[in-house]
Design an enzyme around this catalytic site. Structure first.
Site, PDB file in Angstrom:
ATOM      1  CD  GLU A 116      -2.827  -1.267   2.361  1.00 20.70           C
ATOM      2  OE1 GLU A 116      -4.056  -1.394   2.238  1.00 20.70           O
ATOM      3  OE2 GLU A 116      -2.237  -1.286   3.467  1.00 20.70           O
ATOM      4  CD  GLU A 136      -3.029  -6.914   4.209  1.00 19.85           C
ATOM      5  OE1 GLU A 136      -2.414  -5.837   4.297  1.00 19.85           O
ATOM      6  OE2 GLU A 136      -3.077  -7.563   3.133  1.00 19.85           O
TER       7      GLU A 136
END
Length: 262
Positions: A116, A136
């Protein structure tokens, strides 16, 4: 904390380019509260610096940034976890809204929040050893720093679902084929390549470069007609700027323009 007393960041300016290096090598540069605060502060300060026309962001060792420091999650209650995620979002936003173009020089693992982080930059140049991923799901979680929506807009919903639901890692070449990596280099040429690209950007008219960043980032969520109206408005303002007049004069006079950011 002040700009001169960062624990996790090293900074150096050369030829109008600010090099920001993350240094937490023993943790593959994983994020903690301190690092997020420093990156946020660093990029908020950059926008005030006329001597910086481009930024290169990289990491040390085998990691660009291997996501959040998951070991810290175990002691969080829901409020602390939410606050941690909010600090991360503020960090990404500081990079996204930095007026100067930001180049991610991805040397190794860019996973979870590290991926990110790269997606918050404007250009991604990656070593052949780089690995990207949003894993994740393997923790029973989803990315919280904007990666889901960003990757879906880049690669489309079908590929985004495959990547996030599997949590698999991507090579630099795969990243280039999926259009979130601009260039792939040999590991020992990464920083030279990133530096050369940054110096090229630093030599362009800074107001025009900053306008292009803003127009592309904000225009993609507007209608085509509205975005094109933004283009014309910025063009008119740049035409009346000192840099705009200098660029036109230099072209007519067949000389190199001297842009001052005015």
């Amino acid at each position: 904390m002040t700009g001169s007393s960062y624990r996790y960041l090293e900074r150096q300016v050369q030829d109008g380019v600010l090099f920001v290096t993350i240094r937490r090598e023993e943790k593959l540069n994983a994020m903690n509260d301190g690092m997020m605060a420093e990156l946020t502060d660093c990029f908020l300060r950059i926008r005030e610096r006329a001597d910086v026309r481009a930024v290169v962001l990289t990491g040390t060792g085998k990691g660009f940034m291997a996501g959040a420091d998951i070991e810290g999650y175990g002691s969080f209650d829901i409020g602390q976890f939410f606050a941690f995620q909010q600090k991360g979002r503020e960090m990404y936003r500081a990079i996204e809204t930095c007026p100067q173009p930001v180049i991610a020089a991805v040397n190794g693992y860019a996973l979870g929040g590290g991926f990110e982080l790269a997606l918050s930059c404007d250009i991604v140049i990656a070593s052949e050893k780089a690995k990207f991923g949003l894993p994740e799901v393997k923790l029973g979680l989803v990315p919280g720093g904007g990666g889901v929506q960003k990757i879906a807009r880049i690669v489309g919903p079908f590929v985004a679902k495959e990547l996030t639901m599997s949590g698999r890692f991507l090579t630099a070449e795969e990243g280039k084929s999926l259009l979130f990596v601009n260039q792939v280099t040999e590991p020992d040429k990464l920083m030279d390549t990133a530096a050369a690209f940054a110096r090229m950007l630093a030599g362009q008219a800074p107001l025009a470069v900053q306008a292009l960043k803003k127009l592309i980032d904000e225009g993609r969520d507007a209608s085509l007609e509205t975005a094109q109206a933004y283009d014309r408005s910025y063009l008119a303002n740049l035409f009346h700027s000192e840099d705009g007049q200098e660029g036109i004069a230099a072209f007519i006079e067949k000389r190199t323009p001297r842009f001052q950011g005015k």
